[in-house]
Design a protein around this motif. Structure first.
Motif, PDB file in Angstrom:
ATOM      1  N   LEU B 161      82.786 131.766  -8.073  1.00 24.76           N
ATOM      2  CA  LEU B 161      81.541 132.082  -8.772  1.00 24.76           C
ATOM      3  C   LEU B 161      81.497 131.479 -10.172  1.00 24.76           C
ATOM      4  N   LEU B 162      82.558 130.755 -10.551  1.00 25.99           N
ATOM      5  CA  LEU B 162      82.653 130.224 -11.915  1.00 25.99           C
ATOM      6  C   LEU B 162      82.894 128.717 -11.897  1.00 25.99           C
ATOM      7  N   PRO B 163      82.643 128.056 -13.025  1.00 27.54           N
ATOM      8  CA  PRO B 163      83.035 126.644 -13.154  1.00 27.54           C
ATOM      9  C   PRO B 163      84.554 126.504 -13.074  1.00 27.54           C
ATOM     10  N   ASP B 164      85.023 125.256 -13.064  1.00 24.53           N
ATOM     11  CA  ASP B 164      86.456 125.018 -12.927  1.00 24.53           C
ATOM     12  C   ASP B 164      87.253 125.700 -14.029  1.00 24.53           C
ATOM     13  N   GLU B 165      86.734 125.663 -15.250  1.00 22.91           N
ATOM     14  CA  GLU B 165      87.437 126.272 -16.372  1.00 22.91           C
ATOM     15  C   GLU B 165      86.638 127.452 -16.897  1.00 22.91           C
ATOM     16  N   PHE B 166      87.363 128.482 -17.289  1.00 24.61           N
ATOM     17  CA  PHE B 166      86.691 129.730 -17.667  1.00 24.61           C
ATOM     18  C   PHE B 166      87.652 130.536 -18.530  1.00 24.61           C
ATOM     19  N   THR B 167      87.102 131.432 -19.311  1.00 26.11           N
ATOM     20  CA  THR B 167      87.940 132.326 -20.096  1.00 26.11           C
ATOM     21  C   THR B 167      88.303 133.548 -19.249  1.00 26.11           C
ATOM     22  N   LEU B 168      89.331 134.242 -19.695  1.00 23.49           N
ATOM     23  CA  LEU B 168      89.727 135.436 -18.952  1.00 23.49           C
ATOM     24  C   LEU B 168      88.641 136.504 -19.003  1.00 23.49           C
ATOM     25  N   THR B 169      87.910 136.527 -20.096  1.00 25.44           N
ATOM     26  CA  THR B 169      86.813 137.498 -20.168  1.00 25.44           C
ATOM     27  C   THR B 169      85.718 137.175 -19.159  1.00 25.44           C
ATOM     28  N   GLU B 170      85.417 135.879 -19.027  1.00 25.78           N
ATOM     29  CA  GLU B 170      84.414 135.509 -18.027  1.00 25.78           C
ATOM     30  C   GLU B 170      84.880 135.892 -16.625  1.00 25.78           C
ATOM     31  N   LEU B 171      86.155 135.641 -16.358  1.00 26.25           N
ATOM     32  CA  LEU B 171      86.675 135.989 -15.035  1.00 26.25           C
ATOM     33  C   LEU B 171      86.632 137.500 -14.819  1.00 26.25           C
ATOM     34  N   ARG B 172      86.971 138.228 -15.864  1.00 23.38           N
ATOM     35  CA  ARG B 172      86.936 139.685 -15.736  1.00 23.38           C
ATOM     36  C   ARG B 172      85.512 140.164 -15.488  1.00 23.38           C
ATOM     37  N   GLU B 173      84.563 139.525 -16.130  1.00 21.30           N
ATOM     38  CA  GLU B 173      83.174 139.940 -15.920  1.00 21.30           C
ATOM     39  C   GLU B 173      82.718 139.666 -14.490  1.00 21.30           C
ATOM     40  N   VAL B 174      83.263 138.619 -13.882  1.00 22.82           N
ATOM     41  CA  VAL B 174      82.961 138.380 -12.466  1.00 22.82           C
ATOM     42  C   VAL B 174      83.502 139.532 -11.620  1.00 22.82           C
ATOM     43  N   TYR B 175      84.750 139.892 -11.867  1.00 23.49           N
ATOM     44  CA  TYR B 175      85.326 141.020 -11.126  1.00 23.49           C
ATOM     45  C   TYR B 175      84.486 142.271 -11.319  1.00 23.49           C
ATOM     46  N   GLU B 176      84.081 142.495 -12.543  1.00 23.23           N
ATOM     47  CA  GLU B 176      83.310 143.709 -12.825  1.00 23.23           C
ATOM     48  C   GLU B 176      81.954 143.687 -12.121  1.00 23.23           C
ATOM     49  N   ALA B 177      81.329 142.504 -12.077  1.00 22.57           N
ATOM     50  CA  ALA B 177      80.020 142.416 -11.412  1.00 22.57           C
ATOM     51  C   ALA B 177      80.175 142.621  -9.908  1.00 22.57           C
ATOM     52  N   VAL B 178      81.241 142.065  -9.341  1.00 22.90           N
ATOM     53  CA  VAL B 178      81.443 142.183  -7.899  1.00 22.90           C
ATOM     54  C   VAL B 178      81.831 143.613  -7.532  1.00 22.90           C
ATOM     55  N   LEU B 179      82.761 144.171  -8.282  1.00 25.88           N
ATOM     56  CA  LEU B 179      83.265 145.493  -7.927  1.00 25.88           C
ATOM     57  C   LEU B 179      82.346 146.611  -8.413  1.00 25.88           C
ATOM     58  N   ASN B 187      94.902 144.854 -19.504  1.00 27.51           N
ATOM     59  CA  ASN B 187      95.626 144.905 -18.235  1.00 27.51           C
ATOM     60  C   ASN B 187      95.186 143.787 -17.294  1.00 27.51           C
ATOM     61  N   PHE B 188      93.899 143.491 -17.328  1.00 29.27           N
ATOM     62  CA  PHE B 188      93.389 142.403 -16.511  1.00 29.27           C
ATOM     63  C   PHE B 188      94.064 141.090 -16.904  1.00 29.27           C
ATOM     64  N   ARG B 189      94.177 140.892 -18.199  1.00 24.91           N
ATOM     65  CA  ARG B 189      94.831 139.678 -18.685  1.00 24.91           C
ATOM     66  C   ARG B 189      96.255 139.569 -18.165  1.00 24.91           C
ATOM     67  N   ARG B 190      97.031 140.617 -18.346  1.00 24.53           N
ATOM     68  CA  ARG B 190      98.429 140.564 -17.925  1.00 24.53           C
ATOM     69  C   ARG B 190      98.545 140.305 -16.425  1.00 24.53           C
ATOM     70  N   LEU B 191      97.707 141.008 -15.672  1.00 23.32           N
ATOM     71  CA  LEU B 191      97.752 140.872 -14.226  1.00 23.32           C
ATOM     72  C   LEU B 191      97.550 139.418 -13.799  1.00 23.32           C
ATOM     73  N   LEU B 192      96.509 138.795 -14.335  1.00 26.76           N
ATOM     74  CA  LEU B 192      96.170 137.450 -13.873  1.00 26.76           C
ATOM     75  C   LEU B 192      97.054 136.382 -14.508  1.00 26.76           C
ATOM     76  N   GLU B 193      97.462 136.600 -15.752  1.00 23.55           N
ATOM     77  CA  GLU B 193      98.359 135.621 -16.367  1.00 23.55           C
ATOM     78  C   GLU B 193      99.681 135.561 -15.624  1.00 23.55           C
ATOM     79  N   GLY B 194     100.123 136.693 -15.118  1.00 23.60           N
ATOM     80  CA  GLY B 194     101.402 136.720 -14.417  1.00 23.60           C
ATOM     81  C   GLY B 194     101.304 136.340 -12.961  1.00 23.60           C
ATOM     82  N   SER B 195     100.127 135.895 -12.526  1.00 26.01           N
ATOM     83  CA  SER B 195      99.942 135.685 -11.088  1.00 26.01           C
ATOM     84  C   SER B 195     100.353 134.298 -10.630  1.00 26.01           C
ATOM     85  N   ASP B 196     100.672 133.414 -11.529  1.00 31.38           N
ATOM     86  CA  ASP B 196     101.083 132.026 -11.261  1.00 31.38           C
ATOM     87  C   ASP B 196     100.057 131.256 -10.420  1.00 31.38           C
TER      88      ASP B 196
END
Lengths: 221, 221
Positions: B161-179, B187-196
């Motif tokens: 749902l996002l362009p190739d590059e995005f900030t973590l806040t933008e990605l979090r907002e996608v999750y929030e809109a979907v969920l 916590n969202f940051r740590r989760l995704l940063e550690g996901s490799d």
DNA sequence: TCAAAAGTGTTGGGGATACACCCATGT
DNA sequence: ACATGGGTGTATCCCCAACACTTTTGA
């Protein structure tokens, strides 16, 4: 909408089913599936998944059940649509296959096997030793197994392979056969006992050792 | 196999697609889907999911992509088969619908909208305000939304749902809109940063406040 | 009385949540 | 300087894997 009514007539619609059940083998209970020998071209003589053409007056689920009954003469204890395969190249004549996967209770399968009149051209194979199959059926069977393994982890799907009442050890052995790995008996017990899906009965299964309490899944959901 | 070749000719095979994208609304970014007005019977004038008949020479995925292009003139950033609906009673003439669901990058959708030639009979609706639809399409849309919400939790599907590059806040907002629920930024940051799966770039998105680092998902799987 | 399976108790590590706190930027 | 979002640190809780231990039966 696009296309013409004429286009529609050229597409065949088939329903196939990947049927899983537990059967005893040399190394204990193994997860197995039945295959049928094809009696016509293409792929005459090859092993294939049970299936048939969809009847225009028949719901998809009903077609899967019918297919399954023709193969095993049994009702499935669980039946779910898996995926629809429809690549142009998967068959000489354009055919889409709506594939279901099903579980059979092990006790009923054994009853069926001992009857006369069991289909001659049906044979059960260990999921780890599936022979080369007609069409893209190997791919389909692998996908069905993957889905089953995923689903067993977070649902009560394993009960579809057992009678209504069962011991926790029997249930654990189902999980182990499906997942292909050992599980800790005590942790497995705590996990499922605390799940409020599983209720203890007052019956016990007597055997060589200490009797084990029988459990059943709660009705409904 | 059972049935006759004649039976096959009576079944229509259609492909429909539930398309999701993020669009800005009064209350921020909302998850929305496009619907089309039917231009023929049955259900003439009703809203319906984009779709069309399957061409006999066309793979299923290709049919879904074509359908989607005819509706939005865009390539999907994600496309997956959802389910095949085929109850006898779901349509006056026996029709099975192979349903896909797709994601569109929000940046490309906005580009499309500003073009001339955008289809007249297409309109976007908030997933929480879908009108009554033709056939069983309401049920289909609900099922697609359920699948999307499940999948977003354990996969990188949100990137579709996002362009190739995005900030973590933008990605979090996608999750929030979907969920449909708030998530803790740290916590969202740590989760995704550690996901490799997610790799930081050297670029930053500059805005009203401290610039935010841009991320991208690793290629492949 | 011993082997083996049924069943209970205890511990420790990892991940998720909640939230306090510091950092960098535009205005 | 200060408001605001970016980003870090950390305490707590809970689930669950590991495994020692007790109980109950058949032989």
């Amino acid at each position: 909408m696009s296309g013409t009514t004429g286009d529609r007539d050229a597409i065949g619609v088939a329903v196939s089913t990947v049927i899983f059940s537990l059967r005893s083998a040399d190394e204990g209970e193994r997860l197995m599936l039945p295959l049928v020998r094809r009696t016509r071209e293409p792929h005459l003589g090859s092993w294939a998944l049970p299936g048939g053409w969809l009847d225009p007056a028949e719901d998809l689920d009903a077609a899967a059940s019918r297919t399954l009954a023709e193969t095993t003469a049994l009702q499935p204890s669980y039946l779910e649509q898996l995926y629809t395969f429809g690549d142009v190249a998967r068959s000489p004549s354009r055919t889409i296959s709506i594939v279901y996967w099903a579980l059979l209770r092990s006790d009923l399968v054994d009853a069926q096997r001992s009857r006369a009149g069991a289909p001659e051209n049906v044979e059960w194979f260990d999921v780890d030793a599936v022979p080369p199959l007609a069409f893209d059926h190997n791919r389909i069977a692998e996908y069905a197994l993957w889905r089953l393994r995923n689903k067993v982890a977070y649902s009560r799907i394993a009960a579809g392979l057992l009678p209504d009442e069962f011991t926790l050890t029997e249930l654990r052995e189902v999980y182990e056969a499906v997942l292909g790995q050992r599980l800790d008996p005590s942790n497995f017990r705590r996990l499922l006992e605390g799940s409020d899906e599983l209720v203890p009965t007052e019956s016990f299964r007597t055997g060589k050792h200490r009797p084990a309490r029988l459990y059943r899944y709660v009705a409904h959901s």
